[in-house]
Design a protein around this motif. Structure first.
Motif: not given
Length: 466
Positions: A99-125
């Motif tokens: 195969y040609r393999v596609l390694l998917l960084d599922q949303r929010g992980t790796g090189r996809s738009t990250p979701q963590d304490r820094r990127t979510l800091a501007r939002l309310t809980p």
């Protein structure tokens, strides 16, 4: 290597074509980057958008070959795809032959738009929780379909789902089966229709079995950990992450027991416990941090219980409620030999996990709000699964500590087109440790399912009924 030979069937060429690995050392591959812009909420196309990344990988000597696509769905939740090269996963070599393999960084992980304490800091809980609610399998599958249509148009592809990637596969079968030519699944047949509490009761039984195996192999390990837990009540000891270690967090090292090397890992960890009387060693503290810290995969902890929630469900910290039900404390429990041993926990996330871990603490209130969420979107369609004709070959590890075999058998039996290969040798990490063997067996099984499905499709109605 030019990008011209890397074009997809729709003519899309990847960005940043590079070579990883060395021919003499193995893992010599050519890669290219794919990005798709997708809605945060696929039901609201005009709302916020995020980027999703997938790395296309081809074997260097087959880079120009016209091979079909294999999409890898990573375990987790919240884990990025593996990285190719000399230290890439062993299964990748098997896959790149075919195969040609596609390694998917599922949303929010790796090189996809990250979701963590820094990127979510501007939002309310509340805003954080509402955003994180869009990082479950239904959204991952919708992202994958955007990527497939961009690269392949209407042509379906094959998927390989490891662990949580198998859960995503069943969601794929439920809502977008037209995108699937066939599926491999390893250690990831989900407990469809099973409440989170029952999942954790089952996995606690599996933890007990692995703890018994640990005690048989290394009887002193949990005794040492019990001494450490008692020490932590009286003395402040800090992980390299800055977190003060507690007995409850120490118990979470039991999560590694689901891997083949987990028993030995805890034995070595216990050997390194003390630097001197009354003081834990830096080696031990770093080892504990390497197991219990969620700095590398915060989404795992934040949405872990949500992956079991169907329409109308509220998880309400199911793992903690089951722990309380089972009476699991934080003190050593004397065995038949009179030696106190620390109870260990497995793949469970608790309220204290998110409040203590520095990578999670800024998002703790959002995690509590997610636990109180009444989920209004299904993860599976049982009726459609029963009618499914997509060929699926699934490896079920009979010793699996993370995904209960009995619950998996029930789901497989209620899903059309599935052939289960039961593996009595490997643990949950069988794909990583013995990818050639596991995928070789699954490939034979997938071929058999395709043959059976094709025969049923062409047989006269009377023959099928008979």
């Amino acid at each position: 290597m030019t990008t011209a030979s890397f074009a997809s069937p729709t003519g899309v060429e990847p960005r940043a074509v590079r070579v990883f690995g060395e021919p003499e050392a193995g893992g010599h591959v050519v890669t290219g980057d794919h990005w798709v812009d997708v809605p945060l909420d696929h039901a609201t196309a005009d709302g916020p958008r995020i980027a999703v990344y997938a790395r296309e990988v081809r074997r260097a000597d087959k880079a120009a070959a016209d091979l079909p696509y294999l999409l890898f769905l990573q375990g987790g939740p919240g884990g990025r795809s593996p990285l190719p090269g000399v230290d890439g996963p062993g299964w990748l070599s098997w896959a790149l032959e075919r195969y040609r393999v596609l390694l998917l960084d599922q949303r929010g992980t790796g090189r996809s738009t990250p979701q963590d304490r820094r990127t979510l800091a501007r939002l309310t809980p509340r805003e954080q929780a509402d955003r994180l609610a869009h990082f479950r399998a239904d959204a991952i599958v919708a992202d994958a379909e955007v990527l497939r249509r961009r690269l392949l148009g209407d042509t379906p592809w094959t998927t390989l789902g490891q662990s949580y990637g198998g859960f995503c596969t069943w969601t794929y079968l439920s809502f977008a089966p037209e995108g699937l030519a066939g599926c491999y699944v390893t250690g990831g047949i989900p407990p469809v229709g099973v409440p989170a509490e029952d999942v954790y009761r089952a996995t606690h039984r599996a933890v007990d079995r692995r703890v018994a195996a640990l005690d048989a192999a290394h009887p002193r390990v949990r005794a040492v950990l019990a001494d450490v837990a008692a020490h932590l009540v009286r003395h402040g000891e800090y992980l390299p992450t800055g977190e003060r270690l507690t007995a409850r967090r120490l118990q979470e090292v039991g999560s590694v027991l689901g891997a083949a090397g987990g028993i030995d890992l805890l034995a070595h960890l216990a050997d390194d416990a003390w630097a001197m009387p009354g003081r834990l060693s830096d080696t031990f503290l770093a080892g504990v941090a390497g197991i219990v810290s969620y700095a590398r995969n915060p989404l795992y902890a934040l949405v872990h219980e949500a992956i079991y929630a169907e329409t109308g469900d509220e998880t309400r910290w199911a793992a903690q409620r089951v722990r309380d039900e089972l009476g699991i404390g934080v003190e050593g429990v004397p065995g038949e030999d009179g030696v106190a041993r620390l109870p260990l926990t497995g793949e469970m996330v608790y309220p204290h996990t998110v409040t203590r871990d520095p990578a999670l603490a800024p998002l703790a209130e959002a995690a509590h709000l997610l636990a109180e969420t009444t989920w209004d979107r299904p993860l599976y369609d049982p009726a459609r699964l029963a009618r499914s004709t997509v060929p699926v070959a699934a490896c079920l590890y009979t010793q699996d500590m993370y995904v209960d075999p009995d619950l998996s058998r029930a789901t497989a039996g209620a899903t059309g087109g599935v052939r289960v290969v039961e593996d009595t040798v490997h643990h949950h990490d069988g794909l990583r440790r013995a990818g050639d063997d596991v995928l070789g067996l699954l490939d034979v099984a997938l071929g058999a399912v395709r043959t059976t499905t094709a025969a049923a499709a062409t047989a006269p109605p009377s023959a099928v009924a008979g």
